[in-house]
Design an enzyme around this catalytic site. Structure first.
Site, PDB file in Angstrom:
ATOM      1  N   ARG A   1       0.961  -1.012  -0.069  1.00  0.00           N
ATOM      2  CA  ARG A   1       0.045   0.130   0.051  1.00  0.00           C
ATOM      3  C   ARG A   1       0.953   1.229  -0.141  1.00  0.00           C
ATOM      4  O   ARG A   1       1.987   1.222   0.745  1.00  0.00           O
ATOM      5  CB  ARG A   1      -0.937   0.111   1.352  1.00  0.00           C
ATOM      6  CG  ARG A   1      -1.930  -1.250   1.355  1.00  0.00           C
ATOM      7  CD  ARG A   1      -3.238  -0.839   0.371  1.00  0.00           C
ATOM      8  NE  ARG A   1      -4.091  -1.735   0.378  1.00  0.00           N
ATOM      9  CZ  ARG A   1      -5.287  -1.839  -0.129  1.00  0.00           C
ATOM     10  NH1 ARG A   1      -5.667  -0.670  -0.407  1.00  0.00           N
ATOM     11  NH2 ARG A   1      -6.125  -2.861  -0.099  1.00  0.00           N
TER      12      ARG A   1
ATOM     13  N   ILE B   1       2.049   4.813   1.075  1.00  0.00           N
ATOM     14  CA  ILE B   1       2.138   5.574   2.175  1.00  0.00           C
ATOM     15  C   ILE B   1       1.238   6.745   2.185  1.00  0.00           C
ATOM     16  O   ILE B   1       0.768   7.402   3.069  1.00  0.00           O
ATOM     17  CB  ILE B   1       3.545   5.747   2.759  1.00  0.00           C
ATOM     18  CG1 ILE B   1       3.543   5.911   4.397  1.00  0.00           C
ATOM     19  CG2 ILE B   1       4.247   6.750   2.375  1.00  0.00           C
ATOM     20  CD1 ILE B   1       4.894   5.567   5.101  1.00  0.00           C
TER      21      ILE B   1
ATOM     22  N   HIS C   1       8.861   0.484 -10.299  1.00  0.00           N
ATOM     23  CA  HIS C   1       7.769   0.281  -9.512  1.00  0.00           C
ATOM     24  C   HIS C   1       6.258   0.731 -10.391  1.00  0.00           C
ATOM     25  O   HIS C   1       6.586   1.598 -11.134  1.00  0.00           O
ATOM     26  CB  HIS C   1       7.573   0.650  -8.340  1.00  0.00           C
ATOM     27  CG  HIS C   1       7.630   2.335  -8.134  1.00  0.00           C
ATOM     28  ND1 HIS C   1       9.140   2.704  -8.121  1.00  0.00           N
ATOM     29  CD2 HIS C   1       6.613   3.298  -8.057  1.00  0.00           C
ATOM     30  CE1 HIS C   1       8.818   4.240  -8.061  1.00  0.00           C
ATOM     31  NE2 HIS C   1       7.605   4.406  -7.973  1.00  0.00           N
TER      32      HIS C   1
ATOM     33  N   HIS D   1       2.407   2.160 -10.042  1.00  0.00           N
ATOM     34  CA  HIS D   1       1.332   2.432  -9.315  1.00  0.00           C
ATOM     35  C   HIS D   1       0.037   1.839  -9.750  1.00  0.00           C
ATOM     36  O   HIS D   1      -0.065   2.017 -10.859  1.00  0.00           O
ATOM     37  CB  HIS D   1       0.930   4.201  -9.194  1.00  0.00           C
ATOM     38  CG  HIS D   1       2.235   4.740  -8.845  1.00  0.00           C
ATOM     39  ND1 HIS D   1       2.335   5.550  -7.451  1.00  0.00           N
ATOM     40  CD2 HIS D   1       3.432   5.143  -9.195  1.00  0.00           C
ATOM     41  CE1 HIS D   1       3.509   5.974  -7.331  1.00  0.00           C
ATOM     42  NE2 HIS D   1       4.084   5.787  -8.107  1.00  0.00           N
TER      43      HIS D   1
HETATM   44  P1  AMP Z   1       7.269   7.694  -7.594  1.00  0.00           P
HETATM   45  O1  AMP Z   1       7.101   9.058  -7.083  1.00  0.00           O
HETATM   46  O2  AMP Z   1       6.748   7.029  -8.921  1.00  0.00           O
HETATM   47  O3  AMP Z   1       9.013   7.112  -7.510  1.00  0.00           O
HETATM   48  O4  AMP Z   1       6.506   6.757  -6.586  1.00  0.00           O
HETATM   49  C1  AMP Z   1       7.093   6.565  -5.188  1.00  0.00           C
HETATM   50  C2  AMP Z   1       5.884   6.130  -4.178  1.00  0.00           C
HETATM   51  O5  AMP Z   1       6.421   5.447  -3.088  1.00  0.00           O
HETATM   52  C3  AMP Z   1       5.373   7.335  -3.812  1.00  0.00           C
HETATM   53  O6  AMP Z   1       4.046   7.437  -4.214  1.00  0.00           O
HETATM   54  C4  AMP Z   1       5.554   7.351  -2.173  1.00  0.00           C
HETATM   55  O7  AMP Z   1       4.206   7.905  -1.488  1.00  0.00           O
HETATM   56  C5  AMP Z   1       5.851   5.992  -2.064  1.00  0.00           C
HETATM   57  N1  AMP Z   1       6.280   5.727  -0.834  1.00  0.00           N
HETATM   58  C6  AMP Z   1       7.318   6.126  -0.344  1.00  0.00           C
HETATM   59  N2  AMP Z   1       8.025   5.642   0.925  1.00  0.00           N
HETATM   60  C7  AMP Z   1       7.008   4.573   1.051  1.00  0.00           C
HETATM   61  C8  AMP Z   1       6.882   3.725   2.163  1.00  0.00           C
HETATM   62  N3  AMP Z   1       7.790   3.711   3.104  1.00  0.00           N
HETATM   63  N4  AMP Z   1       5.988   2.781   2.062  1.00  0.00           N
HETATM   64  C9  AMP Z   1       4.954   2.962   1.106  1.00  0.00           C
HETATM   65  N5  AMP Z   1       4.924   3.717   0.064  1.00  0.00           N
HETATM   66  C10 AMP Z   1       5.936   4.688   0.137  1.00  0.00           C
END
Ligand code: AMP
Length: 114
Positions: free
Chosen positions: A29, A31, A100, A102
């Site tokens: 999920r 954060i 990754h 989304h």
């Molecule tokens: P991006 O900007 O496409 O690299 O997406 C990175 C995503 O990782 C963002 O939507 C953040 O909210 C999410 N994120 C960062 N740290 C965590 C964490 N510890 N647990 C879950 N999601 C995270």
């Protein structure tokens, strides 16, 4: 050796809400959710971004899509739909440099891209 926050989550060094895990990937999920349902589908193989994908990784991409389909069926988003997003490097909005995808669902998403 990469050591992003996602690697630390996969190694159970920091906590996360794990939705699903198999040999190829982990789903957590987000954060900071941007929709009622916001998961991150993360391959276990260290791949910095879309730019580092190679043809031998094709099965990873297919598994990411298959897991998205399965989650959509599980949570009932399959007919109304959902959005899959992959940000690539700084200008694409990538902030965590492990590949990754989304998965956003649970409401009518806006049409904007930039
Ligand atoms: P991006 O900007 O496409 O690299 O997406 C990175 C995503 O990782 C963002 O939507 C953040 O909210 C999410 N994120 C960062 N740290 C965590 C964490 N510890 N647990 C879950 N999601 C995270």
């Amino acid at each position: 050796m990469s050591n992003t926050i996602f690697h630390k989550i996969m190694a159970r060094e920091i906590p996360a809400t794990i939705e699903l895990e198999n040999d190829v990937l982990i789903v957590i999920r987000d954060i900071n959710p941007q929709a009622p349902f916001h998961c991150l589908i993360i391959p276990k193989k260290t791949i910095r971004s879309i730019q580092e994908l190679q043809s031998e990784d094709a099965h990873i991409l297919m598994e990411m899509m298959s897991v998205a389909q399965a989650l959509a069926l599980k949570y009932g988003f399959d007919s109304q739909g959902y959005r899959l997003v992959m940000n690539c490097e700084e200008w694409g909005g990538q902030t965590v440099f492990q590949l990754h995808m989304h998965m956003l669902a649970g409401k009518q998403l806006s049409g904007g891209f930039a």
